[in-house]
Design a protein around this motif. Structure first.
Motif, PDB file in Angstrom:
ATOM      1  N   CYS A   1      -3.750  -7.136 -17.584  1.00 31.35           N
ATOM      2  CA  CYS A   1      -2.375  -7.472 -17.906  1.00 31.35           C
ATOM      3  C   CYS A   1      -1.453  -6.550 -17.098  1.00 31.35           C
ATOM      4  CB  CYS A   1      -2.144  -7.280 -19.400  1.00 31.35           C
ATOM      5  SG  CYS A   1      -0.537  -7.796 -19.938  1.00 31.35           S
ATOM      6  N   ARG A   2      -0.564  -7.139 -16.366  1.00 33.29           N
ATOM      7  CA  ARG A   2       0.359  -6.357 -15.543  1.00 33.29           C
ATOM      8  C   ARG A   2       1.387  -5.665 -16.426  1.00 33.29           C
ATOM      9  NH1 ARG A   2      -0.948  -7.294 -10.381  1.00 33.29           N
ATOM     10  NH2 ARG A   2      -1.726  -9.344  -9.825  1.00 33.29           N
ATOM     11  N   TRP A   3       1.890  -4.523 -15.954  1.00 36.16           N
ATOM     12  CA  TRP A   3       2.780  -3.705 -16.761  1.00 36.16           C
ATOM     13  C   TRP A   3       4.078  -4.423 -17.084  1.00 36.16           C
ATOM     14  CZ3 TRP A   3       7.617  -2.291 -15.238  1.00 36.16           C
ATOM     15  CH2 TRP A   3       7.926  -2.431 -13.891  1.00 36.16           C
ATOM     16  N   TYR A   4       4.600  -5.230 -16.178  1.00 34.72           N
ATOM     17  CA  TYR A   4       5.879  -5.880 -16.448  1.00 34.72           C
ATOM     18  C   TYR A   4       5.735  -7.009 -17.466  1.00 34.72           C
ATOM     19  CZ  TYR A   4       4.079  -8.492 -12.401  1.00 34.72           C
ATOM     20  OH  TYR A   4       3.279  -9.188 -11.518  1.00 34.72           O
ATOM     21  N   LEU A   6       3.622  -6.778 -20.022  1.00 38.01           N
ATOM     22  CA  LEU A   6       3.541  -6.013 -21.262  1.00 38.01           C
ATOM     23  C   LEU A   6       4.924  -5.527 -21.691  1.00 38.01           C
ATOM     24  CD1 LEU A   6       1.708  -4.799 -23.428  1.00 38.01           C
ATOM     25  CD2 LEU A   6       1.452  -2.807 -21.943  1.00 38.01           C
ATOM     26  N   LEU A   7       5.709  -5.036 -20.746  1.00 41.88           N
ATOM     27  CA  LEU A   7       7.066  -4.590 -21.042  1.00 41.88           C
ATOM     28  C   LEU A   7       7.923  -5.750 -21.551  1.00 41.88           C
ATOM     29  CD1 LEU A   7       9.152  -2.312 -20.980  1.00 41.88           C
ATOM     30  CD2 LEU A   7       9.677  -3.003 -18.632  1.00 41.88           C
ATOM     31  N   LYS A  10       6.880  -6.639 -25.149  1.00 44.01           N
ATOM     32  CA  LYS A  10       7.366  -5.661 -26.122  1.00 44.01           C
ATOM     33  C   LYS A  10       8.870  -5.802 -26.330  1.00 44.01           C
ATOM     34  CE  LYS A  10       3.769  -2.221 -25.580  1.00 44.01           C
ATOM     35  NZ  LYS A  10       3.445  -0.814 -25.414  1.00 44.01           N
ATOM     36  N   ALA A  64       5.597   5.748 -26.517  1.00 48.74           N
ATOM     37  CA  ALA A  64       4.948   5.846 -25.210  1.00 48.74           C
ATOM     38  C   ALA A  64       4.274   7.208 -25.006  1.00 48.74           C
ATOM     39  CB  ALA A  64       5.966   5.608 -24.108  1.00 48.74           C
TER      40      ALA A  64
END
Length: 91
Positions: A1-4, A6-7, A10, A64
């Motif tokens: 899963c790419r970080w963007y 996930l961001l 959320k 975080a």
């Protein structure tokens, strides 16, 4: 899963389950008191920004930094106690 992704997931979660209900509740309270929510839209948006800056953003930053919920809760209690102490205690 790419970080963007996930961001984005959320941010969408926070918006749907925290900010939108708070905005709708504030608008419903205004409407129930006989005021037009649209007339107070700048104040409602200002309250959303204040909620984001004082609660959502610090909670996300702390989440975080810690590894689990136990550490998050402990840090939240310590921060709350520090704020109470800085404001002169309970009395």
């Amino acid at each position: 899963c790419r970080w963007y992704f996930l961001l984005a997931a959320k941010a969408l979660f926070v918006a749907i389950f925290i900010h939108v209900p708070y905005l709708l509740a504030a608008a419903a309270i205004l409407f129930a008191r006989g005021f037009s929510p649209f007339a107070y839209l700048p104040e409602l948006v200002s309250n959303q920004l204040l909620l984001f800056v004082t609660l959502t953003l610090p909670a996300a930053a702390v989440a975080a930094l810690v590894k689990n919920v136990m550490q998050f809760v402990l840090l939240a209690i310590l921060v709350a106690a520090g704020v109470v102490a800085a404001n002169g205690g309970m009395g």
